[in-house]
Design a protein around this motif. Sequence first.
Motif, PDB file in Angstrom:
ATOM      1  N   LEU A  55     -35.441 -51.405 -57.865  1.00 17.46           N
ATOM      2  CA  LEU A  55     -35.852 -50.413 -58.854  1.00 17.46           C
ATOM      3  C   LEU A  55     -34.810 -50.242 -59.961  1.00 17.46           C
ATOM      4  O   LEU A  55     -35.161 -50.130 -61.142  1.00 17.46           O
ATOM      5  CB  LEU A  55     -36.144 -49.084 -58.170  1.00 17.46           C
ATOM      6  CG  LEU A  55     -37.315 -49.122 -57.173  1.00 17.46           C
ATOM      7  CD1 LEU A  55     -37.427 -47.795 -56.441  1.00 17.46           C
ATOM      8  CD2 LEU A  55     -38.606 -49.474 -57.865  1.00 17.46           C
ATOM      9  N   TYR A  88     -49.177 -52.677 -70.250  1.00 18.73           N
ATOM     10  CA  TYR A  88     -47.817 -53.070 -69.897  1.00 18.73           C
ATOM     11  C   TYR A  88     -47.317 -52.265 -68.702  1.00 18.73           C
ATOM     12  O   TYR A  88     -46.795 -52.819 -67.744  1.00 18.73           O
ATOM     13  CB  TYR A  88     -46.887 -52.874 -71.100  1.00 18.73           C
ATOM     14  CG  TYR A  88     -45.434 -53.043 -70.742  1.00 18.73           C
ATOM     15  CD1 TYR A  88     -44.877 -54.297 -70.613  1.00 18.73           C
ATOM     16  CD2 TYR A  88     -44.624 -51.937 -70.509  1.00 18.73           C
ATOM     17  CE1 TYR A  88     -43.546 -54.460 -70.274  1.00 18.73           C
ATOM     18  CE2 TYR A  88     -43.299 -52.082 -70.165  1.00 18.73           C
ATOM     19  CZ  TYR A  88     -42.764 -53.350 -70.050  1.00 18.73           C
ATOM     20  OH  TYR A  88     -41.450 -53.506 -69.692  1.00 18.73           O
ATOM     21  N   TYR A  89     -47.484 -50.961 -68.779  1.00 25.25           N
ATOM     22  CA  TYR A  89     -47.014 -50.104 -67.698  1.00 25.25           C
ATOM     23  C   TYR A  89     -47.783 -50.367 -66.408  1.00 25.25           C
ATOM     24  O   TYR A  89     -47.213 -50.322 -65.312  1.00 25.25           O
ATOM     25  CB  TYR A  89     -47.107 -48.632 -68.099  1.00 25.25           C
ATOM     26  CG  TYR A  89     -46.187 -48.297 -69.255  1.00 25.25           C
ATOM     27  CD1 TYR A  89     -44.817 -48.274 -69.079  1.00 25.25           C
ATOM     28  CD2 TYR A  89     -46.702 -48.044 -70.523  1.00 25.25           C
ATOM     29  CE1 TYR A  89     -43.965 -47.980 -70.133  1.00 25.25           C
ATOM     30  CE2 TYR A  89     -45.859 -47.750 -71.577  1.00 25.25           C
ATOM     31  CZ  TYR A  89     -44.493 -47.733 -71.375  1.00 25.25           C
ATOM     32  OH  TYR A  89     -43.654 -47.457 -72.422  1.00 25.25           O
ATOM     33  N   ALA A  90     -49.056 -50.677 -66.503  1.00 26.63           N
ATOM     34  CA  ALA A  90     -49.854 -50.992 -65.317  1.00 26.63           C
ATOM     35  C   ALA A  90     -49.382 -52.284 -64.662  1.00 26.63           C
ATOM     36  O   ALA A  90     -49.275 -52.370 -63.433  1.00 26.63           O
ATOM     37  CB  ALA A  90     -51.338 -51.093 -65.688  1.00 26.63           C
ATOM     38  N   VAL A  92     -46.324 -53.663 -64.936  1.00 26.86           N
ATOM     39  CA  VAL A  92     -44.994 -53.420 -64.355  1.00 26.86           C
ATOM     40  C   VAL A  92     -45.123 -52.641 -63.041  1.00 26.86           C
ATOM     41  O   VAL A  92     -44.491 -52.976 -62.043  1.00 26.86           O
ATOM     42  CB  VAL A  92     -44.087 -52.668 -65.356  1.00 26.86           C
ATOM     43  CG1 VAL A  92     -42.815 -52.178 -64.677  1.00 26.86           C
ATOM     44  CG2 VAL A  92     -43.744 -53.569 -66.525  1.00 26.86           C
ATOM     45  N   LEU A  93     -45.956 -51.611 -63.036  1.00 31.26           N
ATOM     46  CA  LEU A  93     -46.151 -50.817 -61.822  1.00 31.26           C
ATOM     47  C   LEU A  93     -46.753 -51.662 -60.706  1.00 31.26           C
ATOM     48  O   LEU A  93     -46.322 -51.572 -59.554  1.00 31.26           O
ATOM     49  CB  LEU A  93     -47.034 -49.610 -62.120  1.00 31.26           C
ATOM     50  CG  LEU A  93     -47.250 -48.644 -60.958  1.00 31.26           C
ATOM     51  CD1 LEU A  93     -45.920 -48.039 -60.526  1.00 31.26           C
ATOM     52  CD2 LEU A  93     -48.223 -47.563 -61.348  1.00 31.26           C
ATOM     53  N   ALA A  94     -47.720 -52.506 -61.037  1.00 28.01           N
ATOM     54  CA  ALA A  94     -48.323 -53.375 -60.022  1.00 28.01           C
ATOM     55  C   ALA A  94     -47.291 -54.344 -59.455  1.00 28.01           C
ATOM     56  O   ALA A  94     -47.257 -54.588 -58.238  1.00 28.01           O
ATOM     57  CB  ALA A  94     -49.495 -54.138 -60.622  1.00 28.01           C
ATOM     58  N   LEU A  96     -44.006 -53.860 -59.275  1.00 30.40           N
ATOM     59  CA  LEU A  96     -43.079 -53.099 -58.431  1.00 30.40           C
ATOM     60  C   LEU A  96     -43.722 -52.716 -57.099  1.00 30.40           C
ATOM     61  O   LEU A  96     -43.074 -52.794 -56.049  1.00 30.40           O
ATOM     62  CB  LEU A  96     -42.596 -51.848 -59.167  1.00 30.40           C
ATOM     63  CG  LEU A  96     -41.615 -52.089 -60.307  1.00 30.40           C
ATOM     64  CD1 LEU A  96     -41.327 -50.796 -61.046  1.00 30.40           C
ATOM     65  CD2 LEU A  96     -40.330 -52.721 -59.790  1.00 30.40           C
ATOM     66  N   VAL A  97     -44.988 -52.331 -57.133  1.00 24.68           N
ATOM     67  CA  VAL A  97     -45.684 -51.988 -55.889  1.00 24.68           C
ATOM     68  C   VAL A  97     -45.800 -53.222 -54.992  1.00 24.68           C
ATOM     69  O   VAL A  97     -45.589 -53.136 -53.782  1.00 24.68           O
ATOM     70  CB  VAL A  97     -47.062 -51.366 -56.191  1.00 24.68           C
ATOM     71  CG1 VAL A  97     -47.929 -51.293 -54.952  1.00 24.68           C
ATOM     72  CG2 VAL A  97     -46.891 -49.983 -56.799  1.00 24.68           C
TER      73      VAL A  97
END
Length: 122
Positions: A55, A88-90, A92-94, A96-97
């Motif tokens: 993270l 973009y944020y989706a 990146v979040l995917a 990281l998840v």
Amino acid sequence: MEPLQEAHIAEPGLLVIDVAGADDAIVMAFQNAVARTWGRVLRRVVLLESAVPLLVVAVVAIGMGFLAAQLFVQAQFRYSIQAPGIQYYAIVLAGLVASLGVIASTVPLLRRITGPETARND
């Protein structure tokens, strides 16, 4: 018995505990309690030492990428970049998840390898 030196505990290895008890049930209960405790600590350490750097590096990389892009675009074209869209944020979040999911998937393996049932009684 020789005193413990720093070299004895600096490297991973086999830990041998000699327990004397009134009967085998007490000894086994103690051994299982120790194995469960160390297993929990190991799983917690593995998760923390994997997830926290992931993270932190992700946040630093995103920030440095935006900074480099802004400096380049401003120097070459004399205008500022806009904030990225929700896609973009989706993404990146995917990512990281998914990465945290891979890390979390190792917990059952650690539990199986380090559980009390794998302790030997010789």
